[in-house]
Design a protein around this motif. Structure first.
Motif, mmCIF file in Angstrom:
data_model
loop_
_atom_site.group_PDB
_atom_site.id
_atom_site.type_symbol
_atom_site.label_atom_id
_atom_site.label_comp_id
_atom_site.label_asym_id
_atom_site.label_seq_id
_atom_site.Cartn_x
_atom_site.Cartn_y
_atom_site.Cartn_z
ATOM 1 N N THR A 142 0.847 -1.185 0.000
ATOM 2 C CA THR A 142 0.000 0.000 0.000
ATOM 3 C C THR A 142 0.887 1.241 0.000
ATOM 4 O O THR A 142 1.781 1.356 0.851
ATOM 5 C CB THR A 142 -0.922 0.014 1.230
ATOM 6 O OG1 THR A 142 -1.665 -1.220 1.273
ATOM 7 C CG2 THR A 142 -1.893 1.193 1.166
ATOM 8 N N PHE A 143 0.657 2.147 -0.951
ATOM 9 C CA PHE A 143 1.475 3.342 -1.111
ATOM 10 C C PHE A 143 0.647 4.577 -0.750
ATOM 11 O O PHE A 143 -0.389 4.834 -1.363
ATOM 12 C CB PHE A 143 1.973 3.459 -2.554
ATOM 13 C CG PHE A 143 3.012 2.441 -2.926
ATOM 14 C CD1 PHE A 143 4.354 2.800 -3.023
ATOM 15 C CD2 PHE A 143 2.661 1.119 -3.190
ATOM 16 C CE1 PHE A 143 5.323 1.862 -3.369
ATOM 17 C CE2 PHE A 143 3.620 0.169 -3.527
ATOM 18 C CZ PHE A 143 4.948 0.541 -3.612
ATOM 19 N N PHE A 144 1.117 5.325 0.254
ATOM 20 C CA PHE A 144 0.467 6.570 0.637
ATOM 21 C C PHE A 144 1.195 7.714 -0.059
ATOM 22 O O PHE A 144 2.338 8.030 0.266
ATOM 23 C CB PHE A 144 0.478 6.734 2.157
ATOM 24 C CG PHE A 144 -0.462 5.786 2.844
ATOM 25 C CD1 PHE A 144 -1.787 6.129 3.038
ATOM 26 C CD2 PHE A 144 -0.031 4.530 3.253
ATOM 27 C CE1 PHE A 144 -2.675 5.246 3.644
ATOM 28 C CE2 PHE A 144 -0.906 3.645 3.864
ATOM 29 C CZ PHE A 144 -2.231 4.001 4.058
ATOM 30 N N MET A 145 0.505 8.318 -1.036
ATOM 31 C CA MET A 145 1.152 9.249 -1.956
ATOM 32 C C MET A 145 0.910 10.710 -1.595
ATOM 33 O O MET A 145 -0.167 11.082 -1.136
ATOM 34 C CB MET A 145 0.664 8.996 -3.377
ATOM 35 C CG MET A 145 1.037 7.631 -3.922
ATOM 36 S SD MET A 145 0.557 7.475 -5.666
ATOM 37 C CE MET A 145 1.246 5.849 -6.024
ATOM 38 N N VAL A 146 1.931 11.526 -1.842
ATOM 39 C CA VAL A 146 1.847 12.972 -1.670
ATOM 40 C C VAL A 146 1.331 13.573 -2.982
ATOM 41 O O VAL A 146 1.859 13.279 -4.064
ATOM 42 C CB VAL A 146 3.227 13.554 -1.299
ATOM 43 C CG1 VAL A 146 3.181 15.078 -1.266
ATOM 44 C CG2 VAL A 146 3.694 13.000 0.045
ATOM 45 N N GLY A 147 0.310 14.425 -2.884
ATOM 46 C CA GLY A 147 -0.347 14.934 -4.083
ATOM 47 C C GLY A 147 0.574 15.616 -5.066
ATOM 48 O O GLY A 147 0.506 15.379 -6.273
ATOM 49 N N LYS A 148 1.458 16.479 -4.577
ATOM 50 C CA LYS A 148 2.332 17.204 -5.502
ATOM 51 C C LYS A 148 3.315 16.258 -6.194
ATOM 52 O O LYS A 148 3.740 16.521 -7.325
ATOM 53 C CB LYS A 148 3.079 18.313 -4.774
ATOM 54 C CG LYS A 148 4.036 17.861 -3.691
ATOM 55 C CD LYS A 148 4.701 19.063 -3.020
ATOM 56 C CE LYS A 148 5.706 18.642 -1.939
ATOM 57 N NZ LYS A 148 6.339 19.816 -1.295
ATOM 58 N N ASN A 149 3.655 15.145 -5.548
ATOM 59 C CA ASN A 149 4.529 14.168 -6.190
ATOM 60 C C ASN A 149 3.789 13.393 -7.274
ATOM 61 O O ASN A 149 4.366 13.041 -8.301
ATOM 62 C CB ASN A 149 5.104 13.207 -5.152
ATOM 63 C CG ASN A 149 6.114 13.873 -4.228
ATOM 64 O OD1 ASN A 149 6.612 14.965 -4.534
ATOM 65 N ND2 ASN A 149 6.398 13.251 -3.105
ATOM 66 N N VAL A 150 2.508 13.124 -7.039
ATOM 67 C CA VAL A 150 1.695 12.486 -8.081
ATOM 68 C C VAL A 150 1.618 13.402 -9.301
ATOM 69 O O VAL A 150 1.727 12.952 -10.442
ATOM 70 C CB VAL A 150 0.286 12.171 -7.552
ATOM 71 C CG1 VAL A 150 -0.584 11.581 -8.665
ATOM 72 C CG2 VAL A 150 0.349 11.206 -6.367
ATOM 73 N N LYS A 151 1.452 14.697 -9.048
ATOM 74 C CA LYS A 151 1.395 15.667 -10.149
ATOM 75 C C LYS A 151 2.718 15.719 -10.903
ATOM 76 O O LYS A 151 2.731 15.771 -12.142
ATOM 77 C CB LYS A 151 1.055 17.045 -9.602
ATOM 78 C CG LYS A 151 0.986 18.130 -10.671
ATOM 79 C CD LYS A 151 0.670 19.492 -10.068
ATOM 80 C CE LYS A 151 0.618 20.572 -11.135
ATOM 81 N NZ LYS A 151 0.325 21.913 -10.559
ATOM 82 N N ASN A 152 3.841 15.698 -10.179
ATOM 83 C CA ASN A 152 5.158 15.825 -10.806
ATOM 84 C C ASN A 152 5.620 14.541 -11.478
ATOM 85 O O ASN A 152 6.371 14.579 -12.454
ATOM 86 C CB ASN A 152 6.190 16.253 -9.765
ATOM 87 C CG ASN A 152 5.981 17.676 -9.277
ATOM 88 O OD1 ASN A 152 5.418 18.508 -9.992
ATOM 89 N ND2 ASN A 152 6.407 17.963 -8.055
#
Length: 332
Positions: A142-152
């Protein structure tokens, strides 16, 4: 993830069947009826079969009808495909976990299952390296992602999804300060929207940065019925420990239904990549198998429902028997 694979195959089969039915229905609407039961093409003259017929001459514009039929088919197929994908990728949180914070799941079966979780990604290099290790070991995490990293790094977020891992929300900017409801909404909602736009996954899993539960983020997540997922074992890889120390930390306090904290982003994670294969080996030696956080929740939910059904079916026997109903998840 056998359950997930069977569900995915069932969705694909259903989609194909629905698409075929839609195609037949549309074709029946669009093509002219031949009372003799023949193919419409054989009604054309030899000249018309060669492509020289006109609507005035044949009374039928076959090419126009075919184009309309194909366009209608594409629209129906696209809608069915989107509906199936939405059902398949929606992370469903059982009622007992909605709006709750938990560190692990307690199973009455004591089945040795554990969930590996990775925070702060997606991240260049290390996310792909972690994915490769998990793939080699046939493990879903399970990966808890940071929004700005998903965007980048959208291609990395999509790869996590394509590999069949679960995805959770880890805020937009990974800040630790206090948020009012408007700020918390921006941090969490923007991230969920970005994850959905990038991967198609609608997640209701949330993990607050640094595990902070009193700065407004967890409160907003509770209000929106997110499951706030903490951890029972911490690798402390953010401090970049040696491999032996990493493994010692990650094994400390581990129990069936536990959740392990690691990181695939937020900085140099070479130490995590180096230690992960050995950590997996150590868990396997202890008899553990690996599941995602949603699978952990589903396992407890199933036990609770089975216990409730058994109690309902035989209340006298249940009152005399020892209590075996699964304990509630440990919460804060």
């Amino acid at each position: 993830m056998a359950k997930y694979d069977r569900f995915l195959w069932r969705e694909k089969t259903t989609l194909i069947a629905l698409a075929a039915a839609a195609s037949s229905f549309i074709a029946g609407l669009m093509l002219p009826v031949n009372p003799q039961g023949s193919d419409p093409e054989i009604l054309l003259s030899p000249t018309e079969k060669m492509g020289h017929h006109t609507p005035e001459k044949s009374g039928i514009d076959i090419l126009a009808l075919k184009a309309q039929r194909d366009e209608a088919f594409v629209k129906v197929f696209s809608r069915l495909e989107q509906e199936a994908q939405d059902r398949r990728l929606m992370v469903s949180v059982p009622t007992q976990f909605q709006g709750k914070t938990f560190q692990e799941v307690t199973l009455s079966s004591k089945e040795k299952v554990i969930a590996l979780t990775f925070d702060d990604g997606p991240w260049p290099k290390s996310t792909l390296e972690v994915l490769e290790i998990l793939k080699k070991n046939n493990i879903k995490a399970t990966f808890f992602m940071v929004g700005k990293n998903v965007k980048n790094f959208p291609h990395l977020a999509r790869q996590v999804s394509l590999d069949g891992h679960a995805i959770g929300n880890h805020t937009w900017s990974h800040l630790y300060h206090r948020f009012n409801e408007t700020g918390a909404s921006s941090e969490i909602d923007r991230t969920s929207d970005m994850i959905y736009q990038t991967t198609g996954i609608k997640t209701t899993l949330f993990r607050p940065p640094g595990g902070h539960l009193k700065n407004g983020l967890a409160a907003y997540a509770h209000k929106k019925n997110y499951a706030v997922v903490m951890w029972s074992s911490d690798s402390r890889d953010y401090s970049r420990p040696s491999v032996p120390l990493f493994i010692k930390h990650a094994l400390t306090g581990i129990t069936p239904g536990g959740i392990v904290l690691m990181h695939d982003g937020g900085g140099n994670r070479d130490h995590t990549v180096r230690a992960l294969p050995q950590l997996i080996t150590e868990y396997k030696k202890r008899g553990y198998r690996f599941v995602t956080v949603p699978e952990l929740m589903e396992m407890q939910d199933k036990e609770v429902k089975l216990a409730a059904a058994a109690k309902s079916a035989s209340p006298k026997a249940q009152s005399a028997a020892p209590k075996t109903q699964p304990a509630a998840p440990k919460t804060e």
